[in-house]
Every structure is written in structure tokens, then in C-alpha cells.
Design an enzyme around this catalytic site. Structure first.
Site, PDB file in Angstrom:
ATOM      1  N   ASP A 104       4.998   0.991  11.125  1.00 22.18           N
ATOM      2  CA  ASP A 104       5.532   0.156  10.056  1.00 22.18           C
ATOM      3  C   ASP A 104       4.413  -0.279   9.109  1.00 22.18           C
ATOM      4  O   ASP A 104       3.586  -1.116   9.464  1.00 22.18           O
ATOM      5  CB  ASP A 104       6.212  -1.071  10.668  1.00 22.18           C
ATOM      6  CG  ASP A 104       6.835  -1.987   9.633  1.00 22.18           C
ATOM      7  OD1 ASP A 104       7.033  -1.543   8.486  1.00 22.18           O
ATOM      8  OD2 ASP A 104       7.126  -3.149   9.970  1.00 22.18           O
ATOM      9  N   ASP A 297       6.804   1.206   1.458  1.00 18.69           N
ATOM     10  CA  ASP A 297       7.039   0.778   2.838  1.00 18.69           C
ATOM     11  C   ASP A 297       7.662   1.918   3.639  1.00 18.69           C
ATOM     12  O   ASP A 297       8.842   2.227   3.493  1.00 18.69           O
ATOM     13  CB  ASP A 297       7.948  -0.446   2.849  1.00 18.69           C
ATOM     14  CG  ASP A 297       8.220  -0.966   4.262  1.00 18.69           C
ATOM     15  OD1 ASP A 297       7.556  -0.499   5.202  1.00 18.69           O
ATOM     16  OD2 ASP A 297       9.092  -1.839   4.420  1.00 18.69           O
TER      17      ASP A 297
END
Length: 476
Positions: A104, A297
């Protein structure tokens, strides 16, 4: 109630499996997998998953010395219209146990589930064996006191808690809550929320953000890894790719500055073009602030475009499709029916960033396949509306090399066939173009379609033993 205590599982933290290092006979790479349980998942389900995950991080309008290269070969499918996530394997504790953790770039902390754990899934639809870390069973687990610099850093971000009455030797309290209600105290003993459901459950999260607590920042501060990482995620049904702690070098790479002093990877998006025609969108819509801006992201499935730019983008796509394409509205989304390939039927878009740096957005980077009947295929715009933040998720990141150059505060990219080997800078500053066999975590050869980039030096082996400052934070 007293906040959970921090615990550090220091020894045998293997973020790269160390071929040639004295510590253990591990291969030189971790497996980074993309798990996609089902086809044809409705866009609203993907959107809801992203929105829940972002809420706790202030996104989508919610409340606010370098040594060698470590590489993470990617496994699994990268099909954009299926629910999925990227994860890799780390070994924690002594004796070491293997854990699956989601990659992440939108968060910083590395954490795994603790034993006992209330509400944590015991099985996963990703066909992986879930594990729970028990700090009492690890000879290298240790509490982090409030006086530790790492606790001080976490206090500054609100992720750690020390009571005013605590002495410097008191355990440092730690907590992190996601917007969907799931929470963790690092090594979590209580979980809830969408990300913790069995269908896509993993053991924890591997944060690749730019805060000093992230793995990339810690390794750099120890002088054993570049302050740069890169990824190349394959977009084909077979998926795959690679994540590198280091810089992938490719002649076509272009770079744009990262916006400084931001918690996420913010870029200055200036304009959008479709079929070479710049759209009438005010560039101030993309300006960075506490509630606005453009973020890259890898933990986000879809792409979210600021509201007032959304309709101009979708309308331009619809106006530029091939005459043979039928335009329809499906559940409020702009969709299209075609019997031809998307590349021949739909236009290419371009995102223009600071410095005139362009990012190519092919049809497969903004469309989601929602169904088919015979030769007719239903494609829908996969980009979603956002009230302030533009987020570039997996849908647009795939089939490109991305370089996160934190040392020079810039990000680079280029289109690339991520099934190919990549050119990576070595610890000596020389480039290596490596195309060797891959190994799994047990040392067995993998098919030749996988690639590996060099070996991890012993210096990194030592650093990885000690770098997990909040790596395994035990809640009691």
C-alpha cells in the site's frame, strides 16, 4: 482504557529472501501477488471498497550510503475490472513465520494480526494460509517505550499515544483506524471492516508511504537501500509485474516533481486531453490543498476524478468513440457496447503534469468490462467522481513503470510491457539488465516468465532484522 502497547519483532524480518547471505538459505525475492476473486464485479462495489479505505486517510472528500536492490516479483492477475489487491510475503519473529501483507503506497505502517484476535478472519478467499503473530512466542519481540524516537515520530502523526503521566520507559501506545471502521494497533488483536472480510483477507498491511516510519524511509536512514522504489504492474489477465526497492531505469521515463510536505504522493496535474485535444477544465481544480490535489495510490482499485472535471472527460470520450460503438447508460454510468477491440474503438487520453510531463491513458486505463453477449461487449467508464481529491489507482497505473524517487522528490513513469525484465540501478550506480529464473519462498524454481533483479546484499539482511520499528506492534 490504556492504549495498546507497541512490540517490535526484530530478528529474522525478511523483506527479501537472502540468497548468498549468511542468515538463512532464502531466495532473493519476495512474491508480490494480485488476488482477484471474481470477474465482472460491479463498479459500485469497487467504488465502495475504495471509499471506505480512503475515509480514514482524508481522501475522497472524507474527514480529514545506498546499497543494493531488493525486488518483489509480482504474481497473480491484474485485470482491472475485478476486485483485487497486491500483497507480498514477509517473515517475522524468531522462529520466523511467514505473513501475507498488502502492498500500500497510501499508508506508512507495516503491521500484522496478533494472537489472539477478535473478529479477524481465519481463512482467505485469496487461497493463502493466514497466520497470527504471537509476540510472546518470539525471542526477538520487544516493547517500544515512550522514550524511543520511533514512538516520538508516531506521536507526531497521531498514530501513537503516551499518557502524560507515563514515564519514559512506559510502553508506547499505538492505534490506526481505517475509514471503514477497521482498526489496528499494529499487531492487531481486534479487526473489523471490509478489508478484513474473508474473501480478500491478508495478514496485514505493508505501507510504502514517505513518512519516516515507512519501510523505504527506514532502510534509507540506515544507509542500506536507496530512497527510491519502483513498480511495473502487468495489466493482462495473467497479471504479474515487479516491485523494486531501487530505481528502474528505462529510456522513456519522464519525471515530474512530487508536491513537498504532503502525507501522500501528490502530483501537480495541470490538464487533461482526449485525442490530443485539451479539455476545458480549470487547472485550479487540481491544485493541492488539505482537501484537494492529485494522488498516486497503488492501494486504490479505480481512478477518482474531481467532480467538475469528470463530465468534460466522460463527454469527450463519448464524442470520440468509433461510429460503430453504441453509447448506453447503465446504472447511472456512461457505458458502450462494441464488437471491436477497445484500442481501435476508443480514444487515448493524456494527463499533463507540471513541466508538461504527459501520462498516456489508453482505453483499458479508463474502461471496465461489465459484461458480454455473443460478440457484444459492454464497457463502462471506470473513473469515478470525487468531491475534491483526484486519485490515480491501479486502473491507470498498470502497464507502466513508476519510479518513486523520494531522494529527489519526483515521480517518473513510462509505458512498458511489465512481463519483460527491467533495467535497475545497482548499489555501485551501474545498471543491471537481468533476466533470470525466479524462485518461490521455498527455493523452488518458478516458470521462466518471472524475472528477478539481482540479490540482496548482506548489509540489507542485517538492516531488515532491525528496521521494523512499528513493524509488529502488539496490542494487549
Amino acid at each position: 482504557m490504556r492504549p495498546p502497547e507497541l512490540a517490535l519483532a526484530a530478528a529474522f524480518v525478511v523483506v527479501a529472501l537472502l540468497a548468498g547471505a549468511a542468515a538463512a538459505p532464502f531466495p532473493a525475492a519476495l512474491t508480490l501477488e494480485r488476488a482477484l476473486p471474481h470477474k465482472g464485479v460491479p463498479a459500485e462495489h469497487l467504488r465502495e471498497r475504495d471509499r471506505a479505505r480512503h475515509a480514514g486517510r482524508g481522501l475522497l472528500g472524507a474527514a480529514p550510503a545506498v546499497a543494493g536492490v531488493v525486488d518483489f516479483p509480482v504474481e497473480g492477475s491484474a485485470n482491472p475490472y475485478m476486485v483485487g489487491l497486491y500483497f507480498t510475503r514477509v517473515k517475522l519473529g524468531n522462529p520466523a513465520k511467514e505473513y501475507f501483507v498488502q502492498i500500500d503506497t497510501g499508508s506508512d505502517i507495516l503491521w500484522v494480526s496478533c494472537s489472539p484476535c477478535t473478529g479477524c478472519p481465519t481463512s482467505s478467499g485469496l487461497n493463502i494460509q493466514l497466520e497470527f503473530f504471537n509476540p510472546d512466542s518470539s525471542s526477538t519481540s520487544a516493547r517500544i517505550p515512550c522514550s524511543d524516537d520511533r514512538c516520538t515520530a508516531a506521536l507526531q502523526t497521531g498514530e501513537a499515544v503516551c499518557q502524560t503521566s507515563d514515564s519514559p520507559s512506559s510502553p508506547c501506545g499505538y492505534t490506526f483506524t481505517y475509514g471503514d471502521g477497521s482498526g489496528t494497533s499494529g499487531c492487531s488483536n481486534k479487526q473489523s471492516g471490509d478489508l478484513m472480510k474473508s474473501d480478500r483477507a491478508v495478514d496485514g498491511i505493508f505501507g510504502f508511504g514517505q513518512h519516516q516510519l515507512s519501510v523505504i524511509s527506514q532502510l534509507y536512514s540506515l544507509g542500506v537501500s536507496p530512497k527510491t522504489f519502483s513498480h511495473c504492474l502487468k495489466g493482462s489477465d495473467n497479471g504479474g509485474g515487479i516491485l523494486v526497492l531501487g530505481e528502474i531505469v528505462e529510456p522513456g521515463l519522464v519525471f515530474t516533481p512530487l508536491v513537498p510536505q504532503q502525507p501522500h504522493y501528490n502530483l501537480n496535474l495541470e490538464s487533461i486531453a482526449v485525442s490530443g485535444q485539451k479539455l476545458p477544465i480549470d487547472s485550479s481544480l487540481f491544485a493541492t490543498s488539505n482537501t484537494e490535489g492529485t494522488i498516486v495510490d497503488s492501494g486504490t482499485t479505480l481512478v477518482y476524478l474531481v467532480d467538475r472535471a469528470y463530465d468534460p472527460f466522460v463527454n469527450a470520450i463519448a464524442a470520440a468513440v468509433s461510429p460503430s460503438v453504441q453509447s448506453v447508460v447503465n446504472k447511472g454510468s456512461q457505458c458502450f457496447v462494441t464488437t471491436s477491440s477497445v484500442d481501435s474503438s476508443f480514444p487515448t487520453a493524456t494527463l499533463i503534469f507540471e513541466g508538461g510531463v504527459a501520462m498516456t491513458v489508453k482505453p483499458e486505463n479508463y474502461l471496465l468490462q461489465q459484461g458480454s453477449s455473443g460478440d457484444n461487449v459492454l464497457w463502462c467508464i471506470g473513473w469515478q467522481r470525487s468531491q475534491g481529491i483526484t486519485i490515480l489507482g491501479d486502473l491507470v497505473l498498470k502497464d507502466k513503470i513508476f519510479v518513486y524517487d523520494l531522494a529527489n522528490m519526483r515521480m517518473g513513469w513510462t509505458d512498458y510491457d511489465c512481463s519483460l525484465s527491467v533495467n535497475v540501478t545497482s548499489s555501485s550506480g551501474k545498471n543491471q539488465y537481468v533476466n533470470t529464473g525466479q524462485f518461490d519462498v521455498n527455493g523452488s524454481p518458478r516458470p521462466s516468465s518471472y524475472r528477478i533483479i539481482g540479490l540482496v546484499p548482506t548489509g540489507i539482511a542485517v538492516a531488515l532484522v532491525h528496521m521494523l520499528i512499528f513493524g509488529v506492534l502488539c496490542s494487549r
